[in-house]
Scaffold this motif. Structure first.
Motif, PDB file in Angstrom:
ATOM      1  N   MET A 158       0.833  -1.204   0.000  1.00 44.34           N
ATOM      2  CA  MET A 158       0.000   0.000   0.000  1.00 44.34           C
ATOM      3  C   MET A 158       0.868   1.254   0.000  1.00 44.34           C
ATOM      4  N   LYS A 185     -10.787   2.759  -3.171  1.00 46.52           N
ATOM      5  CA  LYS A 185     -10.625   3.289  -4.531  1.00 46.52           C
ATOM      6  C   LYS A 185     -11.047   4.761  -4.612  1.00 46.52           C
ATOM      7  N   ARG A 310      -3.285  -7.286   4.110  1.00 43.93           N
ATOM      8  CA  ARG A 310      -2.452  -6.229   4.695  1.00 43.93           C
ATOM      9  C   ARG A 310      -2.394  -6.475   6.202  1.00 43.93           C
ATOM     10  N   VAL A 353     -12.051  -2.162   4.015  1.00 41.24           N
ATOM     11  CA  VAL A 353     -11.956  -1.067   4.986  1.00 41.24           C
ATOM     12  C   VAL A 353     -13.335  -0.528   5.371  1.00 41.24           C
TER      13      VAL A 353
HETATM   14  N1  LIG Z   1      -6.529   3.164   3.860  1.00 42.76           N
HETATM   15  C1  LIG Z   1      -7.573   3.853   4.343  1.00 42.76           C
HETATM   16  N2  LIG Z   1      -7.430   4.738   5.354  1.00 42.76           N
HETATM   17  C2  LIG Z   1      -8.470   5.392   5.866  1.00 42.76           C
HETATM   18  N3  LIG Z   1      -9.730   5.248   5.434  1.00 42.76           N
HETATM   19  C3  LIG Z   1      -9.957   4.393   4.432  1.00 42.76           C
HETATM   20  C4  LIG Z   1      -8.894   3.666   3.823  1.00 42.76           C
HETATM   21  N4  LIG Z   1      -9.413   2.895   2.843  1.00 42.76           N
HETATM   22  C5  LIG Z   1     -10.730   3.132   2.820  1.00 42.76           C
HETATM   23  N5  LIG Z   1     -11.072   4.028   3.775  1.00 42.76           N
HETATM   24  C6  LIG Z   1     -12.443   4.473   4.080  1.00 42.76           C
HETATM   25  O1  LIG Z   1     -13.271   3.330   3.922  1.00 42.76           O
HETATM   26  C7  LIG Z   1     -14.464   3.650   3.235  1.00 42.76           C
HETATM   27  C8  LIG Z   1     -14.540   2.891   1.935  1.00 42.76           C
HETATM   28  O2  LIG Z   1     -13.532   3.359   1.052  1.00 42.76           O
HETATM   29  P1  LIG Z   1     -13.840   3.765  -0.467  1.00 42.76           P
HETATM   30  O3  LIG Z   1     -15.195   4.343  -0.598  1.00 42.76           O
HETATM   31  O4  LIG Z   1     -12.713   4.586  -0.961  1.00 42.76           O
HETATM   32  O5  LIG Z   1     -13.820   2.317  -1.107  1.00 42.76           O
HETATM   33  P2  LIG Z   1     -14.129   1.852  -2.605  1.00 42.76           P
HETATM   34  O6  LIG Z   1     -12.995   0.980  -3.012  1.00 42.76           O
HETATM   35  O7  LIG Z   1     -14.426   3.025  -3.469  1.00 42.76           O
HETATM   36  O8  LIG Z   1     -15.417   0.956  -2.371  1.00 42.76           O
HETATM   37  P3  LIG Z   1     -16.561   0.499  -3.447  1.00 42.76           P
HETATM   38  O9  LIG Z   1     -15.951  -0.485  -4.374  1.00 42.76           O
HETATM   39  O10 LIG Z   1     -17.581  -0.162  -2.578  1.00 42.76           O
HETATM   40  O11 LIG Z   1     -17.048   1.735  -4.113  1.00 42.76           O
HETATM   41  C9  LIG Z   1     -14.446   5.160   3.049  1.00 42.76           C
HETATM   42  O12 LIG Z   1     -15.125   5.769   4.114  1.00 42.76           O
HETATM   43  C10 LIG Z   1     -12.961   5.495   3.104  1.00 42.76           C
HETATM   44  O13 LIG Z   1     -12.756   6.810   3.546  1.00 42.76           O
END
Ligand SMILES: Nc1ncnc2c1ncn2[C@@H]1O[C@H](COP(=O)(O)OP(=O)(O)OP(=O)(O)O)[C@@H](O)[C@H]1O
Ligand SMILES: [Mg+2]
Length: 444
Positions: A158, A185, A310, A353
């Motif tokens: 990461m 993402k 992770r 997450v």
């Molecule tokens: N490494 C990280 N550190 C802090 N917060 C995180 C991290 N990864 C994800 N989050 C939080 O977890 C939640 C989900 O992340 P995100 O919406 O970016 O995922 P995504 O991959 O777009 O999911 P989806 O495929 O369901 O759309 C969000 O509230 C985001 O802020």
């Protein structure tokens, strides 16, 4: 007179039950939908903070597919909505799946109106606190870290991805972000925008899966224009129908759009970032995604690993969410209990997450005292046989070795050579460790 009662949307296909609900919850402005389409129309129009969702909706009243689709649609459209799912027939596993996908809580059918009333009341309360918290966070955002700096991880893979993202943030390169649901993402996409000179322009999200095909053409055009000088984030890009893939490709080649009824091309400077949780290769192979477009969109690929790969990050993230959310949700809570740490390490995180975030928020609402325990996180069964046997440093270290070996074997499908490589030991050493620790050697 304007109705000032909070809006509650209940998605329920049983007409008799609908009537009872109206009667039971007259302290809310009750909006009732009998299916997914109606629910989405109401959601757009009325923006209710809380939604209850019967997972068994037509055309799949005995399964959960339509209910889960409704859940995804609701959260794609209004992510802050608190969705409470009903699981019938004592089906706890579907409730768990729904929570992993972002539902806030669940209740068992048949409905006990009092206890559902409590869950709904709490959901409104939390929603209001979060809205307030967001408002404060907006005001404080000049002080808080932003951009890619908000991404929490101690995982080498990461950290490498974050460094790559920082390097390409302020270029015009298109970026494709791959990774399972809830891996971050969207966070990366926003971070790329915020760490570029385009952060003065807008960050516009177009969810290619959530938009009806009929309105996509105008949506695509409109959003590209909206994001002029900024970033256009195409989420679930694999859902873009072929006709619009051609249109997007045209934009990427010419960097202009034309308005309907006007043939003059208008130059637009929009950075395109895409996300997908599907592997693009099979889609390209069977013609559902244009290969030429793929290479245009994927000048840089960031492939986010699942949270289960992770080690340690789940605990790190849970602590981060406690720090962030405890002040609003439960200021008493300071940290995780020992059994919670073990459970967070052991759990497989299908919702990545987002699942950590949801579990911590729920736990904060439920917990009394200064520490969140495994049971608050609803992970009481998730601990391995580890923790009560760990008494001294030596056995702790052995247990850690044992776990690392088990994980490496699991991840490599029992391939000794690959597992040995991953663990940084020789094959004979790994065999010996497996024997000494009384682990199951994979049959080959
Ligand atoms: N490494 C990280 N550190 C802090 N917060 C995180 C991290 N990864 C994800 N989050 C939080 O977890 C939640 C989900 O992340 P995100 O919406 O970016 O995922 P995504 O991959 O777009 O999911 P989806 O495929 O369901 O759309 C969000 O509230 C985001 O802020
Ligand atoms: Mg997303």
């Amino acid at each position: 007179m304007r109705d000032s009662r909070p809006k509650l949307l209940m998605i329920e296909d049983d007409v008799g039950l609908q009537r009872q609900l109206r009667w039971a919850y007259d302290n809310y402005q009750l909006l009732i939908a009998g299916n997914r389409t109606e629910a989405l129309a109401i959601l757009r129009e009325e923006r209710p903070a809380v939604v209850t969702l019967d997972l068994g909706l037509p055309p799949d009243p005995d399964g959960i597919s339509e209910g889960m689709a409704a859940l995804r649609d609701i959260l794609a459209h209004a992510p802050s909505t608190k969705v409470i799912v009903a699981s019938g027939h004592g089906e706890r596993s579907s409730a768990r799946e729904a929570i992993a996908q972002g539902a806030w809580d669940f209740y068992q059918k048949p409905i006990d109106f009092d206890s559902l009333g409590h869950i709904v009341g709490r959901a409104f309360h939390v929603h209001a606190l979060e809205a307030e918290n967001n408002r404060l966070a907006q005001t404080l955002s000049t002080l808080a870290p932003n951009g890619l700096g908000q991404i929490i991880s101690a995982d080498p893979e990461m950290l490498k991805l974050i460094r790559t993202a920082k390097r390409v943030a302020d270029t015009r390169a298109t970026v494709l972000i791959r990774g399972g649901s809830g891996t971050g993402k969207h966070l990366f996409a926003r971070g790329l925008h915020e760490e570029s000179a385009r952060s003065k322009g807008s960050f516009v999200t177009l969810n290619c899966a959530a938009i009806a095909e009929a309105s996509l053409e105008t949506a695509l055009q409109h959003e590209i224009e909206q994001a002029d000088g900024g970033t256009l984030f195409l989420d679930d890009v694999e859902s873009l129908p072929l006709a619009f893939q051609a249109e997007l490709l045209r934009y990427l080649e010419k960097r202009t759009v034309t308005r309907p009824g006007d043939h003059r091309p208008i130059p637009i400077h929009t950075r395109i970032v895409c996300a997908t949780s599907h592997a693009p290769e099979p889609m390209i192979a069977d013609g559902r995604f244009r290969e030429d477009l793929y290479y245009r969109l994927a000048e840089v690929v960031l492939h986010l690993p699942p949270l289960a790969d992770r080690p340690g990050d789940a605990v790190l993230l849970a602590r981060h969410f406690i720090q962030r959310d405890a002040p609003a949700l439960n200021p008493q809570v300071r940290d995780l209990a020992e059994d919670a740490i073990a459970a967070l390490d052991a759990w497989s995180w299908p919702g990545n997450v987002r699942e950590v975030e949801n579990r911590v928020k729920r736990a904060l609402v439920l917990a009394e005292g200064r520490h969140l325990g495994a049971h608050h996180l609803d992970l009481a069964g998730a601990t391995t046989e580890v923790e009560d046997s760990v008494s001294d440093l030596k056995s702790a270290r052995e247990e850690a070795d044992r776990q690392a070996i088990r994980r490496a074997l699991a991840r490599t499908g029992g391939n000794i050579a690959a597992a040995a490589r991953a663990l940084g030991v020789s094959r004979p050493t790994l065999y010996e460790l497996i024997r000494n620790y009384g682990l199951q050697a994979p049959s080959s």
